[in-house]
Design an enzyme around this catalytic site. Structure first.
Site, short mmCIF file in Angstrom:
data_model
loop_
_atom_site.label_atom_id
_atom_site.label_comp_id
_atom_site.label_asym_id
_atom_site.label_seq_id
_atom_site.Cartn_x
_atom_site.Cartn_y
_atom_site.Cartn_z
N CYS A 116 35.28 39.72 32.30
CA CYS A 116 36.63 39.27 32.64
C CYS A 116 37.59 39.75 31.58
CB CYS A 116 36.69 37.76 32.85
SG CYS A 116 36.89 36.81 31.37
N ASP A 305 40.79 28.93 22.76
CA ASP A 305 41.78 28.71 23.83
C ASP A 305 43.17 28.40 23.28
OD1 ASP A 305 39.82 29.18 25.68
OD2 ASP A 305 39.49 27.08 26.20
N ARG A 397 46.35 28.48 36.96
CA ARG A 397 44.93 28.11 36.94
C ARG A 397 44.69 26.95 35.99
NH1 ARG A 397 41.46 32.33 34.76
NH2 ARG A 397 40.24 30.44 34.67
N1 EPU Z 1 27.67 33.73 25.72
C1 EPU Z 1 26.55 34.54 25.81
N2 EPU Z 1 25.60 34.24 26.75
C2 EPU Z 1 25.73 33.17 27.57
C3 EPU Z 1 26.85 32.34 27.48
C4 EPU Z 1 27.82 32.65 26.53
O1 EPU Z 1 26.43 35.51 25.07
O2 EPU Z 1 24.83 32.95 28.39
C5 EPU Z 1 28.71 34.02 24.72
C6 EPU Z 1 30.08 34.36 25.33
O3 EPU Z 1 30.17 35.71 25.73
C7 EPU Z 1 31.01 34.00 24.21
C8 EPU Z 1 30.33 32.79 23.56
O4 EPU Z 1 28.97 32.84 23.99
O5 EPU Z 1 31.05 35.04 23.28
C9 EPU Z 1 30.90 31.44 23.92
O6 EPU Z 1 31.10 31.38 25.33
P1 EPU Z 1 30.93 30.05 26.16
O7 EPU Z 1 29.75 30.18 27.04
O8 EPU Z 1 31.00 28.87 25.27
O9 EPU Z 1 32.22 30.10 27.09
P2 EPU Z 1 32.31 29.55 28.57
O10 EPU Z 1 31.44 28.37 28.71
O11 EPU Z 1 32.18 30.67 29.53
C10 EPU Z 1 34.22 27.81 28.10
C11 EPU Z 1 35.59 27.55 28.64
C12 EPU Z 1 36.54 28.64 28.15
C13 EPU Z 1 36.52 28.63 26.62
C14 EPU Z 1 35.09 28.81 26.10
C15 EPU Z 1 34.98 28.72 24.61
C16 EPU Z 1 35.17 26.37 30.70
C17 EPU Z 1 35.20 26.36 32.18
N3 EPU Z 1 35.55 27.50 30.09
O12 EPU Z 1 33.83 29.07 28.62
O13 EPU Z 1 37.83 28.31 28.61
O14 EPU Z 1 37.33 29.67 26.12
O15 EPU Z 1 34.23 27.81 26.69
O16 EPU Z 1 35.46 27.51 24.14
O17 EPU Z 1 34.84 25.37 30.08
C18 EPU Z 1 40.05 28.74 29.26
O18 EPU Z 1 40.15 27.54 29.59
O19 EPU Z 1 41.05 29.50 29.18
C19 EPU Z 1 38.74 29.29 28.95
C20 EPU Z 1 38.49 30.60 28.94
#
Ligand code: EPU
Length: 417
Positions: A116, A305, A397
């Site tokens: 994304c 964020d 969003r």
């Molecule tokens: N990552 C991996 N593998 C995985 C999962 C994550 O390498 O299987 C990496 C990601 O690429 C990133 C890091 O781990 O570098 C952290 O990502 P995370 O999984 O925590 O992010 P997310 O769960 O996809 C949520 C929020 C995001 C916010 C991030 C970080 C939701 C729905 N989304 O995303 O929110 O930026 O945590 O705090 O909860 C926003 O609201 O604008 C938004 C993007």
């Protein structure tokens, strides 16, 4: 496509109420799959991501209704187990139905989210966690196809503390046989809110908010009743930067300050006055904005964020500020747009150096993702003259009625459809 026209340089003053948290509401709505019957939730924000989650749950067979922040979700007739490409491509958080579907129905087919605007964002940690719990997972034609007879408890260590990964595994573990331990779990308040909701449904979870979460599986959960979502800490932080950059004075009501320690600490370092009382949190600018360095980190660190909005603020700070983004590899899309407004920012790898200037000048700019859009609004509110922000569907969003809230605070802002 809707755009926002903002004439800046007005001091924003008054009070607003912070909405329920988008990133807490999304997994909590998905968790309704874990129990049959009607769940009800309060303080759900009226946002495009919420209606996308509603569409997805309806596609699975749930009955979703939303009125005045109250959602009722009846999951008695779930008959599809597929999150289709069209919905996942508009909202990555759709992947949050994977854990609940697999735990309750033993099967799920979820479109693999692509990269994304802010980074590649793989879901390998969600998948390897579920595999450890006994799921059979295949990737086929862009879909994750997962099957399990009954998930079993496992010890799962995350290489990176992933927010939605922790949520997916925690939800799956509530109905698994035995105990699941999640190590290096995400500690975000949204993870804790989901755990509290699951506990209200009968789940046995301890340690949410710490780095080790323990979940003891139960045979069934009951639906949540009137579970109220926590306030959106990122919306609150965004309005604090708006008070600061416009030299205004805004009282934020219904905001939870202890979720905002890092943001408040950095704002105070930058010369912003943050007064906490039982009325709410008042943000105002004391004298001038001073430069502060930030580094984004998982909670309780400074949230990624809030990075873009804080950078907009630093554009008008006295001095030079160094901003390091460590969570996502491409979260500087707002920089080129802020430069169109006159900002002096250079980027090298994951580090942006912002040299403060006296004023930003209104310009036409393009929103590229949710928080980048928010930073353009923050900058436009302070800029001299008119700014036109295109593609604000990104903003819709995640920010409930942002133009109405800003108007109430005295902003000159028009939405053009
Ligand atoms: N990552 C991996 N593998 C995985 C999962 C994550 O390498 O299987 C990496 C990601 O690429 C990133 C890091 O781990 O570098 C952290 O990502 P995370 O999984 O925590 O992010 P997310 O769960 O996809 C949520 C929020 C995001 C916010 C991030 C970080 C939701 C729905 N989304 O995303 O929110 O930026 O945590 O705090 O909860 C926003 O609201 O604008 C938004 C993007």
């Amino acid at each position: 496509m809707d755009k926002l026209i903002i004439r800046g340089s007005r001091k924003l003053k008054g009070e607003i109420e912070i909405s329920g948290s988008k990133n807490a509401a999304l997994p909590i709505l998905a968790s309704s799959i874990l129990a049959g019957g009607e769940s009800t939730f309060l303080r759900i924000p009226d946002l495009r991501d919420i209606s996308t989650m509603g569409k997805l749950l309806s596609h699975l067979g749930a009955n979703f209704s939303f009125k005045d922040g109250r959602v009722s979700l009846d999951t008695t007739n779930i008959k599809s187990f597929e999150a289709p490409y069209d919905l996942v491509k508009t909202m990555r958080a759709s992947v949050l139905v994977l854990g609940p579907l697999l735990a309750r129905y033993g099967r799920a087919k979820v479109s693999l989210p692509g990269g994304c605007a802010i980074g590649q964002r793989p879901i390998n940690l969600h998948l390897s966690g579920l595999e450890k719990m006994g799921a059979n997972i295949k990737l086929e034609s862009g879909y994750v196809i997962a099957k399990a007879s009954r998930l079993k408890g496992a010890s799962i260590y995350f290489d990176i503390p992933t927010v939605t990964g922790t949520e997916n595994i925690m939800m799956a573990a509530t109905l698994a046989k035995g105990i699941t331990i999640i190590e290096n779990a995400a500690k975000e308040p949204e993870v804790v809110d989901l755990a509290n909701c699951l506990i209200s449904m009968g789940a046995k979870i301890s340690g949410a908010g710490e780095s080790i979460i323990e979940v003891e599986g139960v045979d069934e959960l009951k639906p949540a009743t009137n579970y109220e979502i926590i306030p959106d800490r990122i919306e609150a932080g965004t309005f604090m930067t708006i008070a600061a950059i416009t030299g205004g004075n805004i009282l934020l009501k219904k905001c939870k300050v202890d979720h905002l320690d890092a943001v408040i600490s950095k704002l105070r370092d930058a010369g912003i006055s943050i007064d906490i009382s039982e009325k709410g949190v008042r943000a105002s600018l004391k004298n001038e904005i001073t430069s502060v360095d930030i580094k984004t980190m998982p909670y309780p660190g400074f949230p990624t964020d809030m990075q873009a909005q804080f950078m907009a603020l630093m554009c008008l700070a006295k001095g030079t500020s160094v901003i390091r983004e460590t969570i996502f590899e491409n979260r500087f899309m707002h920089v080129a747009e802020l430069r169109r407004m006159g900002a002096n920012i250079t980027i090298e790898g994951g580090t942006a150096t912002v040299k403060g200037i006296d004023k930003l000048i209104g310009a036409q700019v393009m929103a590229t993702d949710l928080r980048a859009s928010a930073s353009l609004v923050v900058a436009a509110l302070a800029a001299k003259g008119e700014s036109i922000i295109h593609r604000i569907y990104h903003l819709d969003r995640g920010y409930e009625k942002i133009d109405e809230k800003l108007k109430k605070l005295g902003a000159d802002i028009i939405r053009q459809i």
